[in-house]
Write an enzyme that holds these catalytic residues in place. Structure first.
Site, PDB file in Angstrom:
ATOM      1  N   LYS A  22       0.857  -1.212   0.000  1.00 24.99           N
ATOM      2  CA  LYS A  22       0.000   0.000   0.000  1.00 24.99           C
ATOM      3  C   LYS A  22       0.885   1.251   0.000  1.00 24.99           C
ATOM      4  O   LYS A  22       0.668   2.180  -0.772  1.00 24.99           O
ATOM      5  CB  LYS A  22      -0.887   0.018   1.234  1.00 24.99           C
ATOM      6  CG  LYS A  22      -1.538   1.379   1.522  1.00 24.99           C
ATOM      7  CD  LYS A  22      -2.408   1.376   2.740  1.00 24.99           C
ATOM      8  CE  LYS A  22      -1.674   1.668   4.007  1.00 24.99           C
ATOM      9  NZ  LYS A  22      -1.339   3.082   4.262  1.00 24.99           N
ATOM     10  N   ASN A  23       1.927   1.261   0.836  1.00 25.10           N
ATOM     11  CA  ASN A  23       2.727   2.473   0.999  1.00 25.10           C
ATOM     12  C   ASN A  23       3.727   2.695  -0.127  1.00 25.10           C
ATOM     13  O   ASN A  23       4.483   3.673  -0.095  1.00 25.10           O
ATOM     14  CB  ASN A  23       3.412   2.463   2.370  1.00 25.10           C
ATOM     15  CG  ASN A  23       2.380   2.615   3.472  1.00 25.10           C
ATOM     16  OD1 ASN A  23       1.227   2.966   3.211  1.00 25.10           O
ATOM     17  ND2 ASN A  23       2.770   2.323   4.695  1.00 25.10           N
ATOM     18  N   CYS A 116      -4.885  12.198  12.139  1.00 29.28           N
ATOM     19  CA  CYS A 116      -5.678  10.976  11.998  1.00 29.28           C
ATOM     20  C   CYS A 116      -5.638  10.256  13.350  1.00 29.28           C
ATOM     21  O   CYS A 116      -5.137  10.782  14.335  1.00 29.28           O
ATOM     22  CB  CYS A 116      -5.107  10.099  10.894  1.00 29.28           C
ATOM     23  SG  CYS A 116      -3.523   9.404  11.341  1.00 29.28           S
ATOM     24  N   ARG A 121       0.162  14.165  12.663  1.00 32.64           N
ATOM     25  CA  ARG A 121       0.610  14.026  11.266  1.00 32.64           C
ATOM     26  C   ARG A 121       0.881  15.397  10.611  1.00 32.64           C
ATOM     27  O   ARG A 121       0.300  15.727   9.583  1.00 32.64           O
ATOM     28  CB  ARG A 121      -0.394  13.215  10.447  1.00 32.64           C
ATOM     29  CG  ARG A 121      -0.892  11.936  11.080  1.00 32.64           C
ATOM     30  CD  ARG A 121       0.120  10.827  11.223  1.00 32.64           C
ATOM     31  NE  ARG A 121       0.632  10.306   9.989  1.00 32.64           N
ATOM     32  CZ  ARG A 121       0.054   9.318   9.290  1.00 32.64           C
ATOM     33  NH1 ARG A 121      -1.068   8.799   9.714  1.00 32.64           N
ATOM     34  NH2 ARG A 121       0.592   8.887   8.179  1.00 32.64           N
ATOM     35  N   ASP A 306       4.520   0.319  11.839  1.00 33.41           N
ATOM     36  CA  ASP A 306       3.290  -0.274  11.308  1.00 33.41           C
ATOM     37  C   ASP A 306       3.108  -1.724  11.755  1.00 33.41           C
ATOM     38  O   ASP A 306       2.012  -2.263  11.643  1.00 33.41           O
ATOM     39  CB  ASP A 306       3.274  -0.213   9.778  1.00 33.41           C
ATOM     40  CG  ASP A 306       3.174   1.226   9.286  1.00 33.41           C
ATOM     41  OD1 ASP A 306       3.439   1.461   8.098  1.00 33.41           O
ATOM     42  OD2 ASP A 306       2.856   2.112  10.100  1.00 33.41           O
ATOM     43  N   ARG A 399      -8.655  -0.230   4.399  1.00 34.20           N
ATOM     44  CA  ARG A 399      -7.776   0.785   3.783  1.00 34.20           C
ATOM     45  C   ARG A 399      -6.453   0.140   3.374  1.00 34.20           C
ATOM     46  O   ARG A 399      -5.821   0.549   2.424  1.00 34.20           O
ATOM     47  CB  ARG A 399      -7.486   1.922   4.775  1.00 34.20           C
ATOM     48  CG  ARG A 399      -8.601   2.908   4.999  1.00 34.20           C
ATOM     49  CD  ARG A 399      -8.089   4.072   5.826  1.00 34.20           C
ATOM     50  NE  ARG A 399      -6.787   4.470   5.346  1.00 34.20           N
ATOM     51  CZ  ARG A 399      -5.744   4.717   6.154  1.00 34.20           C
ATOM     52  NH1 ARG A 399      -5.873   4.634   7.460  1.00 34.20           N
ATOM     53  NH2 ARG A 399      -4.575   5.068   5.663  1.00 34.20           N
TER      54      ARG A 399
END
Ligand code: EPZ
Length: 420
Positions: A22-23, A116, A121, A306, A399
């Protein structure tokens, strides 16, 4: 609202193929907007964050087609340099489009992405770097308007912290800058090198990506290219934690051993046996997990933030006392109260240090996902808990983890999603 229902206590065994990262997909899709022509990006997982990126690409005039796990971006007619707040709010990391807009159009207007669930952030490193490159920035009411009347000028920039997003945004803004840009204290995550590899295929001149000093020489043209995204090391660690917590044995096809170098030793310390070759990881759990003496999350090549929530679940059933320090985000233990509802014995000090006394077993409970990685950790907890766990607010999980229930079911889990 969808919920996940898990009947835990089953050993997870079998083989699974790893999804694209994803990243890595997100910055590469933003980069496709800066590349003139039709770019073909393979190994894109079906994630709501990818959908949000595609909405932004279409909003600025790109044509985007999806064929299974390939996204085709035709930026020939791209002309919009403004991203409305609604689209920016859908995905926090949409700030990465600003660098691409500056490259393509010499200007960009976005809404501040805001904080978030896991922290404030801020984007000060991004904006300071752009200002240093000659970008005029006007912030008003949460709208950030950037113009560079004299074009973007390459320069030497040093980051206070090896920020992943700021490193990516500076790379995106500097690919067609006048002169050379040198980023010192750049982030070294594998996703940075993947972005640079794609952009170099597009004609950019980026050297040193993956190290802490990256040099970008501005070029005249950035054309389109075809690229396959690297595998998702964080999802790999999720499967590893599921095997570890359920006493199972899982082979993860496509996992890049070198990306997991910071992670594997922690699983071995907890008693797991991990065999690996270039592109496959096989993990087998011990009868009883051992404690994890001390882990601190750090920028790559340190232990990734993560994956922190996953080892916190492992620590909650490990024999003894484990200590986990979160040094990257200020609010990344917010899933812990939900884990305590499942019987975990963890205390969190100052929001950044978790001390876990291992318990014999977790038990099922009604819990709610707090964020992507916290929610995924609750799924792993449900897989090993005794009885039924019902997880609400699961949209944040989709997500980043495509079809989570399908993949874990294929490994023997009793997990399903229900509406209501
Ligand atoms: C990227 O976020 C990832 N997201 C995150 O993954 C990941 O946790 C993080 O890097 C760290 O590895 C994507 O790539 C889309 P940072 P990013 O800039 O770029 C502070 C997930 O779950 N900071 O490296 O936002 C910041 O507050 C997500 O997949 C500033 O102070 O991370 C944080 O404390 C979560 N000012 C630290 O730096 C800035 O301008 C690290 O942030 C930028 C960051």
């Amino acid at each position: 609202m969808k919920k996940l229902i898990i009947n835990g206590g089953r050993r997870l065994c079998g083989e699974v193929n790893l999804q694209g990262a994803k990243n890595s997909v997100l910055p590469i899709l933003a980069a496709a907007a800066a590349a003139d022509g039709i770019s073909v990006i393979h190994n894109c997982p079906h994630l709501s964050d990818v959908d949000a990126s595609i909405k932004i690409l279409r909003h600025i005039g790109c044509r985007v087609d999806i064929e299974n796990e390939t996204v085709i971006v035709d930026s020939t007619d791209a002309s919009g340099w403004e991203i409305p707040e609604a689209l920016m709010r859908e995905m926090r990391s949409s700030i990465i489009f600003l660098g691409a807009l500056l490259s393509r159009f010499g200007r960009g207007t976005v809404a501040a992405p805001g904080g978030c669930e896991i922290g404030l952030r801020p984007i000060d490193y991004h904006l300071e770097a752009f200002a240093g490159m000659g970008v005029e920035i006007n912030e008003n009411g949460g709208i950030i308007e950037c113009i560079c009347p004299k074009g973007i000028c390459g320069r030497r920039l040093s980051l206070n912290f090896p920020s992943v997003g700021a490193t990516e945004n500076i790379i995106l803004a500097s690919i067609k800058a006048k002169g050379e840009t040198v980023i010192t204290n750049a982030a070294r995550e594998p996703e940075i090198k993947d972005l640079a590899d794609f952009l170099n295929k597009c004609g950019a001149d980026i050297r040193g990506a993956g190290g802490s000093i990256i040099t970008i020489c501005g070029v005249e043209t950035i054309h389109s290219a075809e690229h396959s995204v690297i595998p998702d090391r964080i999802i790999a660690s999720t499967y590893m934690a599921a095997a570890a917590c359920t006493g199972g044995k899982i082979t993860i096809n496509g996992a890049e051993r070198k990306h997991l170098a910071p992670i594997i030793p922690v699983f071995e310390e907890s008693g797991c046996s991990v065999k690996s070759d270039e592109n496959r990881i096989e993990i087998a759990a011990p009868e009883k997990l051992r404690r994890i003496r001390y882990v601190k999350t750090m920028p790559y090549p340190g232990f990734p933030t993560d994956s922190q929530s996953l080892i916190t679940v492992m620590a909650s059933i490990g024999k003894g006392t484990s200590v986990i320090s979160e040094s990257i985000f200020e609010n990344r233990f917010r899933f812990v109260p939900e884990l305590i509802r499942m019987g975990a014995n963890i205390r969190v000090e100052n929001g950044c240090l978790a001390i876990a006394e291992g318990v014999e077993k977790l038990h099922g409970a009604n819990v709610a996902a707090t964020d992507l990685r916290g929610g995924t950790a609750l799924v792993v907890a449900g897989l090993c808990a005794e009885g039924e766990t019902r997880i609400g607010k699961i949209s944040c999980i989709y997500r980043g983890f495509y079809d989570i229930e399908k993949y874990f079911s294929s490994l023997g889990a009793d997990i399903r999603s229900v509406n209501g």
